[in-house]
Design a protein around this motif. Structure first.
Motif, PDB file in Angstrom:
ATOM      1  N   LEU A  47       0.832  -1.209   0.000  1.00 48.50           N
ATOM      2  CA  LEU A  47       0.000   0.000   0.000  1.00 48.50           C
ATOM      3  C   LEU A  47       0.866   1.258   0.000  1.00 48.50           C
ATOM      4  O   LEU A  47       0.494   2.283  -0.596  1.00 48.50           O
ATOM      5  CB  LEU A  47      -0.918   0.000   1.221  1.00 48.50           C
ATOM      6  CG  LEU A  47      -2.062  -1.024   1.199  1.00 48.50           C
ATOM      7  CD1 LEU A  47      -2.814  -0.993   2.529  1.00 48.50           C
ATOM      8  CD2 LEU A  47      -3.021  -0.748   0.043  1.00 48.50           C
ATOM      9  N   ALA A  48       2.024   1.181   0.649  1.00 46.53           N
ATOM     10  CA  ALA A  48       2.911   2.355   0.694  1.00 46.53           C
ATOM     11  C   ALA A  48       3.392   2.738  -0.689  1.00 46.53           C
ATOM     12  O   ALA A  48       3.706   3.910  -0.946  1.00 46.53           O
ATOM     13  CB  ALA A  48       4.106   2.065   1.609  1.00 46.53           C
ATOM     14  N   GLY A  49       3.461   1.783  -1.583  1.00 44.40           N
ATOM     15  CA  GLY A  49       3.909   2.065  -2.938  1.00 44.40           C
ATOM     16  C   GLY A  49       2.823   2.591  -3.856  1.00 44.40           C
ATOM     17  O   GLY A  49       3.092   2.897  -5.034  1.00 44.40           O
ATOM     18  N   LYS A  50       1.609   2.724  -3.364  1.00 40.90           N
ATOM     19  CA  LYS A  50       0.503   3.221  -4.172  1.00 40.90           C
ATOM     20  C   LYS A  50       0.408   4.749  -4.072  1.00 40.90           C
ATOM     21  O   LYS A  50       0.956   5.347  -3.146  1.00 40.90           O
ATOM     22  CB  LYS A  50      -0.819   2.577  -3.711  1.00 40.90           C
ATOM     23  CG  LYS A  50      -0.865   1.062  -3.884  1.00 40.90           C
ATOM     24  CD  LYS A  50      -0.747   0.676  -5.356  1.00 40.90           C
ATOM     25  CE  LYS A  50      -0.835  -0.821  -5.556  1.00 40.90           C
ATOM     26  NZ  LYS A  50      -0.666  -1.216  -6.979  1.00 40.90           N
ATOM     27  N   PRO A  51      -0.302   5.386  -5.013  1.00 38.10           N
ATOM     28  CA  PRO A  51      -0.428   6.856  -4.983  1.00 38.10           C
ATOM     29  C   PRO A  51      -1.384   7.300  -3.875  1.00 38.10           C
ATOM     30  O   PRO A  51      -2.508   7.761  -4.132  1.00 38.10           O
ATOM     31  CB  PRO A  51      -0.978   7.183  -6.378  1.00 38.10           C
ATOM     32  CG  PRO A  51      -1.705   5.955  -6.806  1.00 38.10           C
ATOM     33  CD  PRO A  51      -0.942   4.803  -6.217  1.00 38.10           C
ATOM     34  N   ARG A  52      -0.926   7.192  -2.633  1.00 39.67           N
ATOM     35  CA  ARG A  52      -1.799   7.447  -1.493  1.00 39.67           C
ATOM     36  C   ARG A  52      -2.277   8.895  -1.437  1.00 39.67           C
ATOM     37  O   ARG A  52      -3.430   9.160  -1.067  1.00 39.67           O
ATOM     38  CB  ARG A  52      -1.077   7.100  -0.185  1.00 39.67           C
ATOM     39  CG  ARG A  52      -0.820   5.606  -0.013  1.00 39.67           C
ATOM     40  CD  ARG A  52      -0.306   5.310   1.398  1.00 39.67           C
ATOM     41  NE  ARG A  52       0.917   6.063   1.718  1.00 39.67           N
ATOM     42  CZ  ARG A  52       0.968   7.142   2.487  1.00 39.67           C
ATOM     43  NH1 ARG A  52      -0.143   7.616   3.042  1.00 39.67           N
ATOM     44  NH2 ARG A  52       2.119   7.750   2.737  1.00 39.67           N
ATOM     45  N   ALA A  53      -1.426   9.826  -1.799  1.00 36.26           N
ATOM     46  CA  ALA A  53      -1.826  11.235  -1.736  1.00 36.26           C
ATOM     47  C   ALA A  53      -3.018  11.496  -2.658  1.00 36.26           C
ATOM     48  O   ALA A  53      -3.950  12.228  -2.303  1.00 36.26           O
ATOM     49  CB  ALA A  53      -0.649  12.126  -2.128  1.00 36.26           C
ATOM     50  N   THR A  54      -2.969  10.892  -3.824  1.00 39.76           N
ATOM     51  CA  THR A  54      -4.088  11.062  -4.763  1.00 39.76           C
ATOM     52  C   THR A  54      -5.359  10.451  -4.190  1.00 39.76           C
ATOM     53  O   THR A  54      -6.436  11.058  -4.232  1.00 39.76           O
ATOM     54  CB  THR A  54      -3.746  10.396  -6.108  1.00 39.76           C
ATOM     55  OG1 THR A  54      -2.570  10.988  -6.643  1.00 39.76           O
ATOM     56  CG2 THR A  54      -4.899  10.548  -7.088  1.00 39.76           C
ATOM     57  N   LEU A  55      -5.241   9.241  -3.642  1.00 39.20           N
ATOM     58  CA  LEU A  55      -6.415   8.600  -3.063  1.00 39.20           C
ATOM     59  C   LEU A  55      -6.939   9.385  -1.863  1.00 39.20           C
ATOM     60  O   LEU A  55      -8.163   9.517  -1.687  1.00 39.20           O
ATOM     61  CB  LEU A  55      -6.079   7.159  -2.649  1.00 39.20           C
ATOM     62  CG  LEU A  55      -6.449   6.083  -3.689  1.00 39.20           C
ATOM     63  CD1 LEU A  55      -5.594   6.233  -4.948  1.00 39.20           C
ATOM     64  CD2 LEU A  55      -6.293   4.680  -3.097  1.00 39.20           C
ATOM     65  N   ASP A  56      -6.047   9.900  -1.040  1.00 38.30           N
ATOM     66  CA  ASP A  56      -6.474  10.685   0.123  1.00 38.30           C
ATOM     67  C   ASP A  56      -7.264  11.909  -0.326  1.00 38.30           C
ATOM     68  O   ASP A  56      -8.290  12.256   0.288  1.00 38.30           O
ATOM     69  CB  ASP A  56      -5.269  11.116   0.947  1.00 38.30           C
ATOM     70  CG  ASP A  56      -4.615   9.950   1.685  1.00 38.30           C
ATOM     71  OD1 ASP A  56      -5.286   8.906   1.857  1.00 38.30           O
ATOM     72  OD2 ASP A  56      -3.437  10.091   2.085  1.00 38.30           O
ATOM     73  N   ALA A  57      -6.791  12.565  -1.371  1.00 38.13           N
ATOM     74  CA  ALA A  57      -7.493  13.752  -1.875  1.00 38.13           C
ATOM     75  C   ALA A  57      -8.867  13.365  -2.432  1.00 38.13           C
ATOM     76  O   ALA A  57      -9.852  14.087  -2.223  1.00 38.13           O
ATOM     77  CB  ALA A  57      -6.650  14.441  -2.947  1.00 38.13           C
ATOM     78  N   MET A  58      -8.930  12.242  -3.138  1.00 36.07           N
ATOM     79  CA  MET A  58     -10.207  11.778  -3.681  1.00 36.07           C
ATOM     80  C   MET A  58     -11.192  11.484  -2.558  1.00 36.07           C
ATOM     81  O   MET A  58     -12.374  11.851  -2.627  1.00 36.07           O
ATOM     82  CB  MET A  58      -9.990  10.533  -4.539  1.00 36.07           C
ATOM     83  CG  MET A  58      -9.195  10.785  -5.819  1.00 36.07           C
ATOM     84  SD  MET A  58      -8.674   9.241  -6.630  1.00 36.07           S
ATOM     85  CE  MET A  58     -10.250   8.544  -7.092  1.00 36.07           C
ATOM     86  N   ILE A  59     -10.720  10.795  -1.526  1.00 32.75           N
ATOM     87  CA  ILE A  59     -11.585  10.428  -0.412  1.00 32.75           C
ATOM     88  C   ILE A  59     -12.041  11.671   0.345  1.00 32.75           C
ATOM     89  O   ILE A  59     -13.233  11.824   0.663  1.00 32.75           O
ATOM     90  CB  ILE A  59     -10.859   9.452   0.531  1.00 32.75           C
ATOM     91  CG1 ILE A  59     -10.636   8.098  -0.174  1.00 32.75           C
ATOM     92  CG2 ILE A  59     -11.624   9.256   1.829  1.00 32.75           C
ATOM     93  CD1 ILE A  59      -9.746   7.139   0.595  1.00 32.75           C
TER      94      ILE A  59
END
Length: 818
Positions: free
Chosen positions: A604-616
């Protein structure tokens, strides 16, 4: 109830008319009547018409009564009698009893489903002394094609794709002899006058094989399969693709060419002995395999022999069927191994039925094809069934089941004609007429253009076959479903009222109807667990507890709504659901503090978390969903199953079920089941299932390197335990002001999971709830059209056009078609 005229004298003959309704055409019903009447020395006649079978008979009252009772108790094997109505007949009847020609009329009878080859025909095609030895289109009134060849009613040869084949003298004699089992069996033929099978090459080159060792083209086709070739086969309801299931190279090649990455292949075997080499088969499963429906049955793959992993990747079951047609019986005569028998198409496209289309689309997959010159009028896929909680249950309702009708429960007798358009995926449609429903065969995904064309064609065909003129329409309330758009267009163009039915209410209503729950019975608690469906106020639902009847529902509880980052993409990529579920319970910092050493954390750390966080956070292409299906996806991803992507719908959940450790299910104590709590939603009195404690326990098990099968068992057990706890909480048995339901309905695609169904059912029954489940109609979206139909019927009888029921204790949402 049978009512006969009062007898005037002990020996007085009386004349009556007997109307038989139901599935009574094309199943040998008239010759059965003829035989019974001959034995009783009765005068009269019998005929097919648009309402079923009509018998006019003269004789002693007691003999006529015995005739009626024999029809009830000794009908032909494929018949399904709905009603027998007896009334006086005034008119002349000739001496003797005869079968007369069919008449036209309003379509109120049933078209019989296609039936697997009967024992008599199977023996005949293998008997060197029989006239139909090795004839691949042998059939009689007890078996053979029906829906796949029919074009109209009455069900006579002229209305089928057998019309171009004129009887030879021998077949004509059988067809015209009431004492013969082939009397008026519309598809019958033989070597001399019927369809022919040919082995061809799709590239139009001459097919070559070792003629000296082959009996015919059918035999040659299996020899090619045994040598590792992929062969296309024109079967009953569409083309199939076949290869030797024991050869990993052939199976892998078929997967690559068909573009079917991981979805399990269906299998066919010569007999039960071959199937038992690879699977354990219970008596109930064997009965289903041998039934006239001849379905694919999912069996536990734990026999002494093993097939290549590529046949059913990641699964603990294999889908087997027995030869269902004489062509298949002959094909498998020398084959003692299982054969992959999958639909003839590219992945996600409908099964090919047209010869020219087959040559164009299947040439790149199968160089050889076993074809014949009888047209397929209607595409019908194989039905799929599974044993769960002691019952054989339909997962996909198609060949052998459709278009058999389902009688409406008590109270629906005055229902007008309804046409329900069904869901968008696993699509079916449903007709309501004369106190019964006709649910179509499985259609597929309507977003596919070819499937949509087939859906439209079948919709028109069924309305014609059953002379159906709808008084009202029904559809899903989702505005973007293709089926709903079609319903709105028709409602507008024809000025018909349209009932828009909430998706999960339709699931519950379908189960009520299948279980013959009367219209005015008390409301039940419906538990609907599936992927996604539009909620009453535009939310995304998928894990709902509803106090429901046919007329409406009240939402009493739900699963925790969790964001779906990426929308539809989250349904295809389980890691997105896993991330969203974990972030709904804890921060990334907390996750890192406790579980940073886990492989799943690193992934999960290797995924675009910032983008997902913004979407959520912003709700951009990300909406909350109370979906049980997405919860299964998230848990599967946490265990390393389909982490990146699902190759087909439901793969993650199916593979999670497949790895469950039976010993852990049976022997582990309740305290080890993953805990889920039931608080209320913030700012609401609506209780919901909160998975925070479950996630902490699951991640802790990952740290301890607990086997994945044990973790999967603890998840299934914990979820079932919580569903039962929520039911008990909602029943409020300690509160006289509570709903007071005593019946629970389990519906939705998640209950096609055998373990979840059995665990939940067992717990609820231990609490003394009556539990209704699906068997003849799929629990998944394949049953939604039936639910839409009965909900619309219930409302149309009460108020005609219904715009909204807001404020009702059981409130559903509808919209007028104008």
């Amino acid at each position: 109830m049978m009512v006969l005229p009062a007898r005037q004298a002990p020996d007085r003959h009386e004349s009556v008319q007997i109307r038989v309704r139901g599935r009574v055409q094309g199943v040998g019903f008239r010759p059965t009547v003829w035989r019974f009447a001959q034995e009783a020395l009765l005068d009269g006649d019998v005929l097919n018409d648009g309402e079923g079978v009509l018998i006019r008979v003269r004789g002693p009252r007691d003999d006529i009564a015995r005739l009626v009772e024999r029809l009830r108790g000794e009908p032909p094997p494929l018949a399904a009698i709905e009603a027998i109505e007896v009334s006086p007949f005034v008119g002349w009847l000739d001496k003797g009893f005869r079968i007369i020609a069919s008449t036209t009329g309003e379509g109120r009878t049933e078209i019989s489903p296609d039936a697997g080859i009967c024992a008599a025909c199977a023996a005949e095609v293998l008997d060197p002394f029989a006239r139909r030895y090795r004839y691949p289109f042998t059939n009689c009134t007890h078996c053979g094609p029906r829906l796949t060849i029919v074009k109209g009613i009455p069900y006579d040869r002229a209305s089928t794709t057998m019309a171009p084949f004129s009887f030879c003298a021998d077949c004509a004699a059988e067809y015209g002899d009431p004492a013969d089992r082939r009397f008026h069996a519309e598809p019958i033929a033989c070597h001399a006058c019927g369809p022919k099978a040919r082995l061809i090459r799709f590239d139009r080159r001459a097919a070559s094989y070792e003629q000296h060792s082959m009996l015919d083209d059918v035999d040659a086709a299996m020899s090619l399969i045994q040598k590792g070739e992929i062969v296309a086969i024109k079967a009953l309801g569409g083309y199939q693709l076949a290869c030797d299931a024991t050869r990993a190279d052939a199976v892998d090649r078929l997967r690559q060419l068909k573009r079917r990455e991981r979805k399990p292949f269906a299998l066919m075997a010569r007999d039960m002995e071959v199937i038992r080499e690879y699977c354990v088969v219970s008596p109930g499963e064997e009965q289903a395999l041998r039934s006239a429906a001849a379905p694919i049955v999912l069996l536990d793959a734990s026999g002494p022999q093993h097939l290549p992993e590529s046949v059913a990747p990641g699964m603990s079951t294999l889908g087997f069927m027995l030869p269902s047609t004489p062509l298949h019986v002959l094909l498998f005569r020398r084959m003692g191994r299982p054969v992959v028998m999958t639909s003839g198409n590219l992945s996600d496209e409908p099964q090919v039925t047209d010869d020219a289309e087959a040559a164009a689309s299947l040439e790149s997959i199968a160089p050889f094809a076993l074809v014949h010159d009888r047209d397929i009028a209607n595409r019908v896929d194989d039905s799929v069934m599974r044993l769960a909680a002691g019952k054989i249950r339909v997962l996909r309702r198609a060949r052998g089941h459709a278009p058999a009708s389902i009688r409406l429960p008590r109270g629906f007798e005055p229902s007008p004609q309804i046409l329900a358009f069904g869901p968008e995926t696993k699509a079916t449609f449903c007709l309501v007429k004369d106190g019964r429903t006709v649910l179509s065969q499985h259609q597929g995904d309507l977003e596919d253009a070819a499937t949509l064309d087939d859906y439209r064609k079948n919709l028109a065909l069924f309305c014609d076959l059953f002379d159906h003129r709808p008084d009202a329409l029904a559809c899903d309330m989702h505005p973007e479903y293709v089926s709903s758009k079609l319903a709105r267009q028709r409602a507008h163009s024809q000025g018909l009222p349209l009932f828009e039915v909430q998706h999960h209410h339709a699931h519950i209503a379908a189960c009520l109807a299948e279980n013959d729950r009367p219209l005015d019975a008390p409301a039940v608690l419906g538990i609907a667990l599936d992927g996604l469906g539009l909620g009453a106020a535009g939310e995304i639902w998928g894990g709902e507890f509803m106090l429901a009847d046919y007329r409406g529902f009240d939402r009493l509880g739900t699963l925790k709504p969790v964001m779906m980052p990426g929308g539809a993409q989250a349904s295809r990529e389980p890691w997105r659901n896993l991330y969203a579920h974990l972030m709904a319970e804890m921060s990334w910092t907390q996750l890192a503090m406790n579980f940073s050493e886990l492989d799943v954390f690193q992934s999960l750390a290797g995924k675009p978390r910032a983008t997902l966080d913004a979407m959520i956070k912003g709700g951009v292409n990300s909406a909350p969903a109370s979906s049980c299906g997405r919860l299964f996806d998230a848990v599967a991803a946490a265990l390393g199953i389909c982490f990146e992507r699902q190759a087909y719908e439901g793969e993650a959940a199916m593979r999670l079920e497949a790895i469950v450790c039976p010993k852990a299910m049976a022997e582990e104590g309740e305290e080890l089941a993953y805990p889920l709590t039931i608080p209320n939603l913030k700012g609401s009195a609506l209780p919901y299932i909160e998975p925070l404690a479950m996630w902490n326990a699951l991640l802790g098990d990952l740290v301890l390197h607990t086997p994945a099968g044990v973790m999967a068992a603890r998840f299934h057990k914990g979820l079932a335990k919580t569903l039962a706890a929520m039911t008990l909480k909602l029943s409020r048995r300690d509160n006289e002001q509570g709903p007071g339901f005593d019946t629970v309905v389990l519906s939705g695609g998640c209950f096609q999971n055998r373990i979840l169904l059995e665990e939940t059912l067992r717990r609820l029954e231990q609490m003394d709830f009556k539990v209704l489940t699906h068997a003849e109609v799929p629990a998944g979206d394949g049953g939604v059209a039936l639910g839409q139909a009965v909900v619309a019927a219930a409302h149309s009888m009460v108020a005609g056009k219904v715009r909204s029921e807001g404020g009702s204790p059981c409130a559903s949402v509808f919209q007028d078609g104008s």
